[in-house]
Design an enzyme around this catalytic site. Structure first.
Site, PDB file in Angstrom:
ATOM      1  CD  GLU A 119      -2.613  -1.352   2.546  1.00  0.00           C
ATOM      2  OE1 GLU A 119      -2.498  -0.248   3.517  1.00  0.00           O
ATOM      3  OE2 GLU A 119      -3.399  -2.250   2.949  1.00  0.00           O
ATOM      4  CB  SER A 124      10.096  -2.243   3.669  1.00  0.00           C
ATOM      5  OG  SER A 124      10.709  -1.843   2.624  1.00  0.00           O
ATOM      6  CB  ILE A 149      -1.033  -4.534  -7.280  1.00  0.00           C
ATOM      7  CG1 ILE A 149      -1.379  -3.806  -5.883  1.00  0.00           C
ATOM      8  CG2 ILE A 149      -1.633  -6.142  -7.321  1.00  0.00           C
ATOM      9  CD1 ILE A 149      -0.367  -4.437  -4.806  1.00  0.00           C
ATOM     10  NE  ARG A 257      33.761  -3.737 -31.275  1.00  0.00           N
ATOM     11  CZ  ARG A 257      33.611  -2.904 -32.402  1.00  0.00           C
ATOM     12  NH1 ARG A 257      33.160  -3.434 -33.419  1.00  0.00           N
ATOM     13  NH2 ARG A 257      33.915  -1.877 -32.093  1.00  0.00           N
ATOM     14  CD  GLN A 268      45.971 -10.025 -17.029  1.00  0.00           C
ATOM     15  OE1 GLN A 268      46.198  -8.881 -16.426  1.00  0.00           O
ATOM     16  NE2 GLN A 268      46.447 -11.200 -16.996  1.00  0.00           N
ATOM     17  CD  GLU A 353       8.481 -12.151  -4.402  1.00  0.00           C
ATOM     18  OE1 GLU A 353       8.780 -13.059  -3.748  1.00  0.00           O
ATOM     19  OE2 GLU A 353       8.043 -12.036  -5.477  1.00  0.00           O
TER      20      GLU A 353
HETATM   21  C1  LIG Z   1       8.577  -4.238 -10.109  1.00  0.00           C
HETATM   22  C2  LIG Z   1       7.526  -4.451  -8.875  1.00  0.00           C
HETATM   23  C3  LIG Z   1       6.351  -5.173  -8.736  1.00  0.00           C
HETATM   24  C4  LIG Z   1       5.986  -5.292  -7.585  1.00  0.00           C
HETATM   25  N1  LIG Z   1       4.933  -6.008  -7.385  1.00  0.00           N
HETATM   26  C5  LIG Z   1       3.984  -6.279  -6.301  1.00  0.00           C
HETATM   27  C6  LIG Z   1       2.750  -7.118  -6.002  1.00  0.00           C
HETATM   28  O1  LIG Z   1       2.541  -7.810  -7.117  1.00  0.00           O
HETATM   29  N2  LIG Z   1       2.364  -7.218  -4.880  1.00  0.00           N
HETATM   30  C7  LIG Z   1       2.590  -6.493  -3.975  1.00  0.00           C
HETATM   31  O2  LIG Z   1       1.935  -6.483  -2.869  1.00  0.00           O
HETATM   32  N3  LIG Z   1       3.957  -5.501  -4.306  1.00  0.00           N
HETATM   33  C8  LIG Z   1       4.609  -5.313  -5.109  1.00  0.00           C
HETATM   34  N4  LIG Z   1       5.520  -4.577  -5.248  1.00  0.00           N
HETATM   35  C9  LIG Z   1       5.668  -3.745  -4.228  1.00  0.00           C
HETATM   36  C10 LIG Z   1       7.048  -4.237  -3.281  1.00  0.00           C
HETATM   37  O3  LIG Z   1       6.650  -5.237  -2.480  1.00  0.00           O
HETATM   38  C11 LIG Z   1       7.621  -2.844  -2.563  1.00  0.00           C
HETATM   39  O4  LIG Z   1       8.067  -1.990  -3.294  1.00  0.00           O
HETATM   40  C12 LIG Z   1       8.592  -3.374  -1.424  1.00  0.00           C
HETATM   41  O5  LIG Z   1       7.932  -4.063  -0.402  1.00  0.00           O
HETATM   42  C13 LIG Z   1       9.084  -2.036  -0.868  1.00  0.00           C
HETATM   43  O6  LIG Z   1       8.268  -1.092  -0.404  1.00  0.00           O
HETATM   44  P1  LIG Z   1       8.374   0.351  -0.979  1.00  0.00           P
HETATM   45  O7  LIG Z   1       8.654   0.380  -2.257  1.00  0.00           O
HETATM   46  O8  LIG Z   1       7.017   1.077  -0.389  1.00  0.00           O
HETATM   47  O9  LIG Z   1       9.704   0.932  -0.310  1.00  0.00           O
HETATM   48  P2  LIG Z   1       9.679   1.390   1.328  1.00  0.00           P
HETATM   49  O10 LIG Z   1       9.523   0.293   2.377  1.00  0.00           O
HETATM   50  O11 LIG Z   1       9.321   2.757   1.422  1.00  0.00           O
HETATM   51  O12 LIG Z   1      11.301   1.367   1.454  1.00  0.00           O
HETATM   52  C14 LIG Z   1      12.427   2.265   0.659  1.00  0.00           C
HETATM   53  C15 LIG Z   1      13.654   1.818   0.922  1.00  0.00           C
HETATM   54  O13 LIG Z   1      13.860   2.126   2.164  1.00  0.00           O
HETATM   55  C16 LIG Z   1      15.085   0.955   2.367  1.00  0.00           C
HETATM   56  N5  LIG Z   1      14.593   0.480   3.881  1.00  0.00           N
HETATM   57  C17 LIG Z   1      13.113   0.009   3.890  1.00  0.00           C
HETATM   58  N6  LIG Z   1      13.108  -0.943   5.003  1.00  0.00           N
HETATM   59  C18 LIG Z   1      14.352  -0.780   5.608  1.00  0.00           C
HETATM   60  C19 LIG Z   1      14.991  -1.623   6.609  1.00  0.00           C
HETATM   61  N7  LIG Z   1      14.143  -2.336   7.457  1.00  0.00           N
HETATM   62  N8  LIG Z   1      16.199  -1.184   6.741  1.00  0.00           N
HETATM   63  C20 LIG Z   1      16.936  -0.779   6.141  1.00  0.00           C
HETATM   64  N9  LIG Z   1      16.523   0.076   4.996  1.00  0.00           N
HETATM   65  C21 LIG Z   1      15.303  -0.240   4.573  1.00  0.00           C
HETATM   66  C22 LIG Z   1      15.356   0.462   1.645  1.00  0.00           C
HETATM   67  O14 LIG Z   1      16.392   0.869   0.654  1.00  0.00           O
HETATM   68  C23 LIG Z   1      13.947   0.415   0.571  1.00  0.00           C
HETATM   69  O15 LIG Z   1      14.125   0.037  -0.916  1.00  0.00           O
HETATM   70  C24 LIG Z   1       6.309  -4.539  -6.387  1.00  0.00           C
HETATM   71  C25 LIG Z   1       7.217  -3.652  -6.576  1.00  0.00           C
HETATM   72  C26 LIG Z   1       7.921  -3.592  -7.733  1.00  0.00           C
HETATM   73  C27 LIG Z   1       9.204  -2.458  -7.790  1.00  0.00           C
END
Ligand SMILES: Cc1cc2nc3c(=O)[nH]c(=O)nc-3n(C[C@H](O)[C@H](O)[C@H](O)COP(=O)(O)OP(=O)(O)OC[C@H]3O[C@@H](n4cnc5c(N)ncnc54)[C@H](O)[C@@H]3O)c2cc1C
Length: 375
Positions: A119, A124, A149, A257, A268, A353
């Site tokens: 959401e 994360s 998603i 190439r 190397q 994930e």
């Molecule tokens: C191509 C793609 C497909 C996806 N498909 C799905 C799907 O099918 N279903 C679904 O539910 N979700 C999906 N997602 C969402 C994905 O699960 C989330 O992007 C992921 O869980 C991270 O959440 P966020 O992007 O909100 O980043 P945030 O949680 O905001 O985190 C941002 C960054 O903060 C840092 N961070 C976060 N937590 C910590 C911690 N504990 N310690 C240290 N650093 C931290 C990391 O660098 C992280 O990348 C998808 C995402 C992408 C990019």
């Protein structure tokens, strides 16, 4: 098989899958529209029996499937993996009626599945999810938003994780199977760097009942983790398949190439980089296979090993693809080149994930939990 080598039947199966990916699936993928579900490609995955195999497999078979398909056609790999991500909660936690209604269609590649956990305010930190499930005449009304998603908004059903007990984090989440045509459910496609379909979902009082539930009330987080734990090493396998494709292309390119009077491989500075790519790819392969085999054997330490496999393989694939681009020069950046495609594909698995940082946290947690206290 040991954790270190495949048996001849497994090796032959991997070659067969790679050939299928290159010869049968890549042409279908090329005819698809980037950012949209490719239904002919999914149907082919069904006809070839690969989706059946996906749902019948343990972690190691899943890894071999994903790695081998990714070596030949990343779109086919991702379409297959997303059917698994959306379908496994139904297989493992669905009622008989839900399984009979959806799984034959998912396995045939006719129904498109999706897994809706993330959401805007919960990525994360998935246990912070807020999509509201309010009790309503014997069922619930779902209200809120899901984002990032995969397969949204074109999927035929969504595994949706909703908040049934406020303030209870992971202990207050319930999983529901929500068909895409349920009134109040809408979605919007997002344009992303990675070519597979992704979107947001808006739920405006979507009605669900106990018949739509996956597992038990307030036990939905375990439904999500059950699927994610199975899939984590296989994200590493996807990355590994991309790394192997980039490495194969680089060996071929640098051997043929010519520059400064000989092949690039005669320099190397070039050949040592190729050696480094190969060594890290091999290390990633061993970690992925070992983690998957440990999962299937029910050995201890699976979360740590799966986290190591996902972390190392996705970071390695990024290094290998980037180095491959460098050693190919300008041609790698031309739209349509294998490496231009892999360069876009390889980035996202370090985030989804469980981002790399989250994998390091899992590894560290287990190390310290198992520490032998000094007297
Ligand atoms: C191509 C793609 C497909 C996806 N498909 C799905 C799907 O099918 N279903 C679904 O539910 N979700 C999906 N997602 C969402 C994905 O699960 C989330 O992007 C992921 O869980 C991270 O959440 P966020 O992007 O909100 O980043 P945030 O949680 O905001 O985190 C941002 C960054 O903060 C840092 N961070 C976060 N937590 C910590 C911690 N504990 N310690 C240290 N650093 C931290 C990391 O660098 C992280 O990348 C998808 C995402 C992408 C990019």
């Amino acid at each position: 098989m040991t954790a270190f080598s495949l048996d001849p039947a497994q090796t032959a199966w991997c070659e067969e899958l790679r050939t299928l990916a290159l010869d049968r699936l890549a042409p279908l993928a090329a005819r698809g529209e980037p950012g949209h579900v490719n239904r002919p490609l999914l149907a082919a995955l069904g006809e070839l029996g690969l989706l059946d195999r996906l749902f019948g497999s343990g972690a190691l078979d899943l890894c071999l499937l994903r790695e081998s398909l990714a070596r030949g056609c990343t779109e086919a790999e991702t379409a297959l993996a997303l059917q698994g991500l959306g379908g496994f909660p139904v297989l493992r936690s669905g009622t008989l009626a839900q399984r009979e209604r959806w799984l034959p269609e998912v396995r045939a590649g006719r129904a498109v599945a999706a897994f809706a956990l993330s959401e805007p305010g919960a990525g994360s930190d998935a246990a912070a999810l807020a999509l509201d499930a309010s009790p309503d005449s014997g069922g619930w009304r779902l209200t809120g938003e899901k984002c990032w998603i995969s397969n949204a908004p074109e999927a035929d059903f969504y595994t949706v994780f909703a908040r049934t007990t406020p303030g209870a984090r992971a202990r207050g989440v319930t999983a529901f199977l929500v068909p895409a045509d349920r009134p109040g459910l809408t979605g919007t496609a997002l344009e992303m760097l990675s070519p597979h379909p992704i979107g947001t979902l808006a739920l405006d009082g979507v009605r669900v009942t106990a018949d739509d539930m996956l597992g038990e009330p307030d036990k939905g987080f375990a439904v999500a983790m059950d699927t994610l734990n199975l899939f984590r090493p296989s994200v590493g396998a996807f990355a590994l398949g991309m790394a192997r494709a980039a490495l194969d292309a680089t060996v071929e390119h640098t051997a043929t190439r010519t520059a400064f009077g000989g092949p690039l491989s005669g320099l190397q500075a070039v050949s040592h980089q190729v050696a480094e790519m190969a060594t890290r790819t091999e290390a990633a392969r061993l970690l992925v296979y070992a983690a998957a085999a440990a999962h299937d054997a029910g050995e201890p330490g699976v979360p740590r090993r799966a986290a190591m496999a996902k972390l190392y393989a996705t970071e390695t694939a990024q290094f290998v693809v980037d180095t491959a681009v460098q050693l190919h020069g300008a041609r790698a950046l031309r739209r349509g080149h294998l490496l231009e495609h892999l360069y876009r594909e390889v980035r996202a698995p370090r985030i989804y994930e469980g981002a790399s940082e989250v994998q390091r946290t899992i590894i560290a947690k287990e190390l310290y939990a198992n520490r032998e206290p000094t007297a």
